[in-house]
Enzyme design. Structure first.
Site, PDB file in Angstrom:
ATOM      1  N   TYR A 158       0.775  -1.410  -0.089  1.00 45.57           N
ATOM      2  CA  TYR A 158       0.051  -0.072  -0.039  1.00 45.57           C
ATOM      3  C   TYR A 158       0.783   1.178   0.146  1.00 45.57           C
ATOM      4  CZ  TYR A 158      -3.670  -3.305   1.748  1.00 45.57           C
ATOM      5  OH  TYR A 158      -4.570  -4.428   1.868  1.00 45.57           O
ATOM      6  N   LYS A 198     -12.786   0.560   5.579  1.00 46.21           N
ATOM      7  CA  LYS A 198     -11.881   1.844   5.439  1.00 46.21           C
ATOM      8  C   LYS A 198     -12.870   3.037   5.132  1.00 46.21           C
ATOM      9  CE  LYS A 198     -10.120   4.370   1.793  1.00 46.21           C
ATOM     10  NZ  LYS A 198     -10.991   5.097   0.635  1.00 46.21           N
ATOM     11  N   SER A 199     -12.424   4.129   5.509  1.00 43.37           N
ATOM     12  CA  SER A 199     -12.804   5.308   4.957  1.00 43.37           C
ATOM     13  C   SER A 199     -11.931   6.648   5.149  1.00 43.37           C
ATOM     14  CB  SER A 199     -14.240   5.630   5.916  1.00 43.37           C
ATOM     15  OG  SER A 199     -14.895   6.916   5.323  1.00 43.37           O
ATOM     16  N   ARG A 256     -17.520   9.149   8.649  1.00 44.15           N
ATOM     17  CA  ARG A 256     -17.897   7.644   8.247  1.00 44.15           C
ATOM     18  C   ARG A 256     -16.987   6.881   9.288  1.00 44.15           C
ATOM     19  NH1 ARG A 256     -17.615   7.959   1.776  1.00 44.15           N
ATOM     20  NH2 ARG A 256     -19.592   8.846   1.536  1.00 44.15           N
TER      21      ARG A 256
HETATM   22  P1  NDP Z   1     -14.294  -1.358   2.050  1.00 39.11           P
HETATM   23  O1  NDP Z   1     -15.032  -2.455   2.106  1.00 39.11           O
HETATM   24  O2  NDP Z   1     -13.753  -0.903   3.536  1.00 39.11           O
HETATM   25  O3  NDP Z   1     -14.867  -0.196   1.626  1.00 39.11           O
HETATM   26  C1  NDP Z   1     -14.546   1.293   1.514  1.00 39.11           C
HETATM   27  C2  NDP Z   1     -15.225   2.088   0.743  1.00 39.11           C
HETATM   28  O4  NDP Z   1     -16.500   2.363   1.440  1.00 39.11           O
HETATM   29  C3  NDP Z   1     -14.671   3.636   0.593  1.00 39.11           C
HETATM   30  O5  NDP Z   1     -14.860   3.878  -0.723  1.00 39.11           O
HETATM   31  C4  NDP Z   1     -15.236   4.343   1.418  1.00 39.11           C
HETATM   32  O6  NDP Z   1     -15.481   5.537   1.147  1.00 39.11           O
HETATM   33  C5  NDP Z   1     -16.513   3.812   1.413  1.00 39.11           C
HETATM   34  N1  NDP Z   1     -17.521   3.797   2.679  1.00 39.11           N
HETATM   35  C6  NDP Z   1     -16.587   3.398   4.078  1.00 39.11           C
HETATM   36  N2  NDP Z   1     -17.503   3.494   5.253  1.00 39.11           N
HETATM   37  C7  NDP Z   1     -18.496   4.175   4.593  1.00 39.11           C
HETATM   38  C8  NDP Z   1     -19.745   4.540   5.080  1.00 39.11           C
HETATM   39  N3  NDP Z   1     -20.170   4.520   6.320  1.00 39.11           N
HETATM   40  N4  NDP Z   1     -20.899   5.083   4.266  1.00 39.11           N
HETATM   41  C9  NDP Z   1     -20.421   5.277   2.670  1.00 39.11           C
HETATM   42  N5  NDP Z   1     -19.349   5.031   2.258  1.00 39.11           N
HETATM   43  C10 NDP Z   1     -18.435   4.194   3.137  1.00 39.11           C
HETATM   44  O7  NDP Z   1     -13.161  -1.463   1.135  1.00 39.11           O
HETATM   45  P2  NDP Z   1     -11.456  -1.860   1.245  1.00 39.11           P
HETATM   46  O8  NDP Z   1     -11.280  -2.478  -0.041  1.00 39.11           O
HETATM   47  O9  NDP Z   1     -10.571  -0.700   1.568  1.00 39.11           O
HETATM   48  O10 NDP Z   1     -11.304  -2.878   2.358  1.00 39.11           O
HETATM   49  C11 NDP Z   1     -10.769  -2.577   3.817  1.00 39.11           C
HETATM   50  C12 NDP Z   1      -9.668  -2.944   4.049  1.00 39.11           C
HETATM   51  O11 NDP Z   1      -9.298  -4.299   3.845  1.00 39.11           O
HETATM   52  C13 NDP Z   1      -8.678  -2.336   2.981  1.00 39.11           C
HETATM   53  O12 NDP Z   1      -8.353  -0.927   3.583  1.00 39.11           O
HETATM   54  C14 NDP Z   1      -7.306  -2.961   3.502  1.00 39.11           C
HETATM   55  O13 NDP Z   1      -6.744  -2.804   4.822  1.00 39.11           O
HETATM   56  C15 NDP Z   1      -7.981  -4.306   3.535  1.00 39.11           C
HETATM   57  N6  NDP Z   1      -7.824  -5.053   2.399  1.00 39.11           N
HETATM   58  C16 NDP Z   1      -7.059  -6.160   2.290  1.00 39.11           C
HETATM   59  C17 NDP Z   1      -6.713  -7.003   1.078  1.00 39.11           C
HETATM   60  C18 NDP Z   1      -5.796  -8.146   0.927  1.00 39.11           C
HETATM   61  O14 NDP Z   1      -5.549  -8.477  -0.080  1.00 39.11           O
HETATM   62  N7  NDP Z   1      -5.494  -8.765   1.810  1.00 39.11           N
HETATM   63  C19 NDP Z   1      -7.451  -6.362  -0.274  1.00 39.11           C
HETATM   64  C20 NDP Z   1      -8.227  -5.309  -0.192  1.00 39.11           C
HETATM   65  C21 NDP Z   1      -8.414  -4.644   1.018  1.00 39.11           C
HETATM   66  P3  NDP Z   1     -14.567   6.701   1.714  1.00 39.11           P
HETATM   67  O15 NDP Z   1     -13.138   6.263   1.825  1.00 39.11           O
HETATM   68  O16 NDP Z   1     -14.474   7.870   0.671  1.00 39.11           O
HETATM   69  O17 NDP Z   1     -15.091   7.303   2.995  1.00 39.11           O
END
Ligand code: NDP
Length: 277
Positions: free
Chosen positions: A50, A230-231, A236
């Site tokens: 990352y 993640k946000s 959020r």
């Molecule tokens: P998530 O499923 O956590 O979704 C994140 C998205 O949802 C962002 O666009 C965020 O927008 C939005 N969001 C979050 N909370 C809200 C809310 N309450 N209301 C509206 N929109 C919301 O996706 P990720 O892919 O980031 O997964 C989470 C974590 O998992 C990653 O950050 C990482 O640490 C891990 N991960 C691990 C992987 C692996 O291969 N091991 C692969 C992918 C992820 P915004 O940021 O604009 O608020």
């Protein structure tokens, strides 16, 4: 608000709800992680891939929280499989994070094409024995990868961090984890926001005065998953933490089970090489 701790198979505990920083831009990571710590998160999930480990480390320093108050996970980058490669990659991550020890180190992807994760796992065991890492685990491992690990090592991963959300529920893998003492950790728990317009989740939320994001995070917690939404937005981040004053009924959990599509949104571990340089 107390985030529950989940016990792992090595007796360490992990805050069940953490904060993920995938796709958080490096130059904004310190500010965003500082916000997350300020609203109450005590578990940060990053990865060498990352490119924002240093921002995570700076945010932890700036928070003045004790090292034992923040749980930190990072992951071995895909180009570093192999025994010595893993030892070297770990030191690079620790330099970036500027930490003395790591709570949890994960093999980010199995990379079956390279077929070297057993060597990396051996290095993980070395680092754990030396006290540099408390817990060791894997990510994106399939049942066959976990079986290969079990056949070649007595160290069982504490978690397998996998894509998991209402549209892709990973029941078979979760059952394997359960049978072998491995905790399921859900990545993209909100399917990167795609679940948030789901009418069923909106409807369930309306019964409790909760948003679809909160219902989804509650669903993960009720299933026993470790979950790391993640946000980049502080309101959020708080919203996603505000999930400890309700639980879902068995009927609601059964209705969410029907949202399964069988389709993953992220990469397929069978082929993902993850060498994006
Ligand atoms: P998530 O499923 O956590 O979704 C994140 C998205 O949802 C962002 O666009 C965020 O927008 C939005 N969001 C979050 N909370 C809200 C809310 N309450 N209301 C509206 N929109 C919301 O996706 P990720 O892919 O980031 O997964 C989470 C974590 O998992 C990653 O950050 C990482 O640490 C891990 N991960 C691990 C992987 C692996 O291969 N091991 C692969 C992918 C992820 P915004 O940021 O604009 O608020």
């Amino acid at each position: 608000m107390e985030i529950p701790l989940t016990i792992l198979n090595d007796s360490y505990t992990i805050p069940q709800l953490g904060f993920g920083v995938y796709q958080v831009p490096p130059e904004q990571t310190q500010r965003i992680v500082e916000d997350a710590l300020e609203v109450g998160y005590r578990h940060i999930d990053t990865a060498a891939g990352y490119r924002n480990e240093d921002g995570v480390g700076r945010a932890i320093k700036a928070s003045h929280l004790g090292r034992d108050q923040v749980y930190v996970t990072t992951k071995l980058y895909n180009d570093s499989h192999g025994y010595q490669e893993t030892l070297d990659a770990f030191e690079r991550s620790m330099d970036q994070l500027d930490l003395e020890f790591l709570d949890l180190y994960l093999i980010h992807w199995p990379r079956p094409i390279a077929d070297r994760f057993l060597e990396s796992w051996q290095a993980f065991e070395t680092l754990r024995s030396a006290g540099r890492i408390h817990s060791i685990g894997v990510s994106n491992f399939r049942v066959k990868d976990l079986e290969k690990l079990a056949a070649n090592s007595t160290a069982t991963p504490v978690v397998n961090q996998i894509e998991l959300h209402p549209y892709f529920q990973q029941n078979e893998l979760s059952e394997y984890h359960h049978a072998h003492g491995i905790r399921t950790e859900a990545w993209s728990p909100l399917d990167q926001g795609r679940v948030l317009n789901e009418p069923l989740l909106v409807e369930i939320g309306s019964r409790y005065g909760k948003t679809p994001a909160q219902v989804t995070i509650r669903w993960h917690l009720d299933k026993g998953n470790v979950v790391i939404p993640k946000s980049e937005h502080k309101h959020r981040m708080s919203e996603n933490l505000n999930v400890f004053d309700f639980t879902l009924t068995a009927e609601e959990i059964a209705s969410i089970k029907k949202l399964e599509t069988g389709q993953r949104s992220g990469f397929d571990p069978s082929e993902f090489e993850g060498l994006w340089d």
